[in-house]
Design a protein around this motif. Structure first.
Motif, short mmCIF file in Angstrom:
data_model
loop_
_atom_site.label_atom_id
_atom_site.label_comp_id
_atom_site.label_asym_id
_atom_site.label_seq_id
_atom_site.Cartn_x
_atom_site.Cartn_y
_atom_site.Cartn_z
N SER A 465 0.95 -1.29 0.02
CA SER A 465 0.01 -0.18 -0.06
C SER A 465 0.98 1.28 0.00
O SER A 465 2.13 1.35 0.41
CB SER A 465 -0.99 -0.02 1.19
N ILE A 466 0.24 2.52 -0.45
CA ILE A 466 1.16 3.64 -0.34
C ILE A 466 0.28 4.49 0.80
O ILE A 466 -0.74 5.23 0.26
CB ILE A 466 1.03 4.25 -1.84
N PRO A 467 0.88 4.85 1.89
CA PRO A 467 0.01 5.47 2.87
C PRO A 467 0.19 7.18 2.42
O PRO A 467 0.91 7.40 1.79
CB PRO A 467 0.86 5.22 4.22
N ASP A 468 -0.64 7.79 3.19
CA ASP A 468 -0.25 9.42 3.19
C ASP A 468 0.82 9.68 4.04
O ASP A 468 0.96 9.50 5.45
CB ASP A 468 -1.61 10.01 3.88
N LEU A 469 2.01 9.66 3.64
CA LEU A 469 3.22 9.96 4.41
C LEU A 469 3.23 11.07 5.40
O LEU A 469 3.87 11.27 6.54
CB LEU A 469 4.51 10.28 3.43
N ALA A 470 2.63 12.14 4.98
CA ALA A 470 2.41 13.48 6.02
C ALA A 470 1.69 13.00 7.23
O ALA A 470 2.09 13.82 7.91
CB ALA A 470 1.77 14.38 5.19
N SER A 471 1.01 12.08 7.32
CA SER A 471 0.26 11.72 8.26
C SER A 471 1.00 10.74 9.32
O SER A 471 0.44 10.21 10.48
CB SER A 471 -0.95 11.08 7.94
N LEU A 472 2.12 10.03 8.94
CA LEU A 472 2.82 9.29 9.68
C LEU A 472 4.07 9.65 10.75
O LEU A 472 4.40 10.91 10.34
CB LEU A 472 3.69 8.41 8.65
N PRO A 473 4.22 9.10 12.01
CA PRO A 473 5.33 9.68 12.69
C PRO A 473 6.59 9.85 12.09
O PRO A 473 6.79 9.10 10.97
CB PRO A 473 5.26 8.84 13.61
N ALA A 474 7.29 10.74 12.40
CA ALA A 474 8.86 10.78 11.64
C ALA A 474 9.52 9.96 11.39
O ALA A 474 10.25 9.47 10.25
CB ALA A 474 9.54 12.23 12.59
N PRO A 475 9.62 9.13 12.43
CA PRO A 475 10.60 7.80 12.19
C PRO A 475 10.02 6.81 11.18
O PRO A 475 10.83 6.17 10.52
CB PRO A 475 10.75 7.01 13.64
N VAL A 476 8.69 6.57 11.24
CA VAL A 476 8.03 5.64 10.32
C VAL A 476 8.03 6.54 8.74
O VAL A 476 8.43 5.77 7.94
CB VAL A 476 6.84 5.27 10.66
N ARG A 477 7.92 7.66 8.71
CA ARG A 477 8.07 8.36 7.65
C ARG A 477 9.47 8.37 6.75
O ARG A 477 9.61 8.03 5.71
CB ARG A 477 7.80 9.75 7.69
N SER A 478 10.43 8.30 7.58
CA SER A 478 11.72 8.04 7.03
C SER A 478 12.23 6.87 6.75
O SER A 478 12.57 6.77 5.65
CB SER A 478 12.73 8.67 8.33
N VAL A 479 11.53 5.78 7.41
CA VAL A 479 11.66 4.38 6.77
C VAL A 479 11.14 4.40 5.39
O VAL A 479 11.56 3.92 4.34
CB VAL A 479 10.95 3.19 7.74
N PHE A 480 9.75 5.06 5.09
CA PHE A 480 9.14 4.92 3.76
C PHE A 480 10.17 5.65 2.81
O PHE A 480 10.12 5.23 1.64
CB PHE A 480 7.80 5.62 3.97
N GLU A 481 10.54 6.72 3.13
CA GLU A 481 11.30 7.64 2.28
C GLU A 481 12.39 6.83 1.83
O GLU A 481 12.86 7.13 0.64
CB GLU A 481 11.65 9.04 2.90
N GLN A 482 13.08 6.44 2.83
CA GLN A 482 14.43 5.73 2.49
C GLN A 482 14.05 4.34 1.54
O GLN A 482 14.81 4.28 0.63
CB GLN A 482 15.11 5.21 3.64
#
Length: 556
Positions: A465-482
């Motif tokens: 799935s492709i979540p809304d990255l802006a709504s994720l906590p910073a550490p989790v968002r960093s995992v997705f971005e990497q």
């Protein structure tokens, strides 16, 4: 039943008909006004949606596979129907066909704007693809009917400029609309005013002769082509997520695709009276190599336009508007390359060097893009995108020009659409394979990253799935971005060998001088004429009658 052809003197001695005077630049530009606007609509439909896709898929709770199929659905119907549009252009009123394609596009856009699920959106995008396939093929065909190959480079530059304008303005406009109160549904209405204006201009300015003859549409061949390509795309899109690459399902889908496409080839050769893809075209070396190169160029082109926007939004946390601004790098290179090469080819008549140079730049650009990740300097990424744009601009239109210069006028529509057809096949398969690879890699990397954080991946997101990255906590968002950043580099590196194959193909194309008139016989026609006096008579008669028809149309 024998057909007696009256004796007709060779072209240099024919006196029965006066060849048509070439259209002036003003006449051509007046006729082109509606065509260029129609092409703008076709290009805008793809670029304006690109930056909206991450937001659309997130709102409709879609997956990476759904993201891919929103693009592939359009490419599939565009690919499958492009040869049909080309064949129809050889049989029916070209202006009416362009207008019909615009109407189909409008219907698809309205349905897309009302979509309430990924399935409905994908179906609407498929309808849009029917219209876009017609616009993409017919504009090239109409220009070829009006302008000689030697002068065509000049007008191909205008097409390149329109492509660039749509590619620049589309992501910017789409990004602004998505970020506004209108939301992503508004992006599907943007092309409608341009489509309406194009319909009016075409009715007023475009006047072409229509040669009426018995019509035999190759319905069986069309159906088999659509079915075969669809099965292949379903396989490459779902393999790795819905079933394993090495599985019984894979074997069944691959076997079905091969059987359907083989049957399509057999029908085109043995059964069809008016084949959608005339196989005899591929006896010409230029046509065979150019269409093969178009497949590989399609992979490079659509990889850049589809996945770079997703890279900026998922790996670099950019808004749709900011991602649209970054696309200027690629489009600036494409615009400059299209305009310059078109002008120089018209002035010199030499075209092969631009194909070779463009394909070489494509290869280099994709290798460089294969090194990017979520931390790569934006200046470097922008430079790589500019190189990609220059390479695409030097190859895409000039491959069509090379083919149009090599085929008889009676097959101009079919030949032009064949190049677009194979380019779209490359894009469709490329987008599907890269999307499947991207989904698998991102899912694996995200699961590993979240596990290291001590977070249960199943509670954070669904697989692929492709979540809304802006709504994720910073550490989790960093995992997705990497995860996204590293995976995008891999898929661009995967596209690089295809660009290298395109370079090899264009290197072996023989450079034939561009015809300076649409009444001049091609090398293919001259070869046939030399072998048979009757063929000479029939070719001259066909050429002169077509010229007389154009002259009659141009009279006030």
């Amino acid at each position: 039943m024998t057909h007696q052809t009256p004796a007709v003197p060779p072209p240099s001695l024919a006196t029965t008909h006066e060849p048509a005077a070439p259209m002036t630049h003003r006449q051509v530009m007046e006729a082109l006004s509606g065509l260029l606007l129609a092409m703008f609509v076709a290009m805008l439909s793809s670029t304006v949606v690109t930056n909206a896709l991450p937001r659309i898929v997130s709102d409709l709770h879609g997956s990476q596979t759904g993201y891919t199929w929103v693009v592939v659905a359009t490419l599939l119907t565009m690919t499958a129907t492009t040869p049909l549009w080309g064949k129809l252009a050889d049989l029916f009123d070209k202006k009416l066909l362009v207008q019909l394609a615009l109407v189909i596009y409008v219907v698809g856009s309205v349905v897309a704007s009302l979509s309430s699920s990924m399935g409905m959106l994908i179906a609407a995008r498929a309808i849009q693809g029917l219209g876009i396939g017609g616009l993409s093929a017919l504009v090239q065909i109409v220009i070829a009917a009006m302008v000689s190959p030697r002068e065509r480079g000049r007008y191909s530059g205008y097409l390149g400029a329109v492509f660039a304008a749509a590619t620049v303005s589309g992501p910017l406009i789409g990004g602004v609309v998505v970020d506004s109160a209108l939301g992503w549904r508004g992006v599907f209405f943007i092309g409608l005013p341009f489509a309406a204006l194009a319909l009016v201009l075409l009715q007023k300015t475009l006047h072409l002769p229509t040669v009426k003859r018995e019509v035999r549409i190759d319905y069986l061949g069309s159906t088999l082509i659509v079915a075969g390509i669809s099965v292949v795309l379903v396989w490459v899109s779902l393999a790795g997520s819905q079933f394993a690459w090495a599985s019984v399902t894979t074997g069944v889908l691959v076997a079905a695709g091969v059987v359907l496409l083989a049957a399509a080839v057999l029908v085109e050769i043995k059964v069809a009276h008016e084949p959608i893809i005339p196989m005899q075209l591929f006896r010409d070396r230029t046509v065979a190599l150019a269409t093969t190169a178009s497949v590989f160029v399609g992979v490079s082109l659509f990889a850049g336009t589809v996945y770079l926007s997703q890279y900026f939004q998922t790996a670099r946390a950019m808004t749709p508007t900011e991602a649209g601004l970054m696309s200027i790098c690629m489009v600036g290179g494409l615009s400059l390359s299209s305009l310059v090469t078109g002008r120089v080819i018209t002035a010199t008549g030499r075209w092969k060097r631009w194909l070779v140079g463009g394909a070489a730049l494509l290869t280099v650009a994709l290798v460089l893009l294969g090194t990017i990740d979520e931390s790569t300097s934006l200046v470097e990424v922008g430079s790589f995108m500019a190189l990609l744009g220059i390479g695409v601009g030097a190859t895409m239109q000039n491959l069509v020009l090379a083919v149009q210069n090599s085929v008889p006028l009676a097959q101009l529509g079919a030949a032009s659409s064949v190049v677009a057809f194979f380019r779209s096949i490359g894009g469709s398969v490329g987008v599907s394979v890269m999307g499947a690879l991207l989904a698998t890699q991102v899912s694996t990397k995200v699961n590993e990253g979240l596990t290291q954080l001590g977070v249960d991946p199943g509670q954070t997101h669904e697989s692929h799935s492709i979540p809304d990255l802006a709504s994720l906590p910073a550490p989790v968002r960093s995992v997705f971005e990497q995860a996204f950043g590293e995976s995008f580099g891999h898929i661009f590196m995967l596209a690089a060998p295809f660009a290298l194959l395109a370079l090899l193909c264009v290197s072996f194309i023989e450079e034939v001088p561009l015809r300076t008139s649409n009444t001049e016989l091609t090398a293919m026609e001259r070869q046939v004429a030399d072998a048979s006096p009757e063929a000479t008579a029939e070719l001259v008669e066909t050429t002169l009658v077509g010229a007389a028809g154009r002259a009659e149309t141009d009279r006030p």
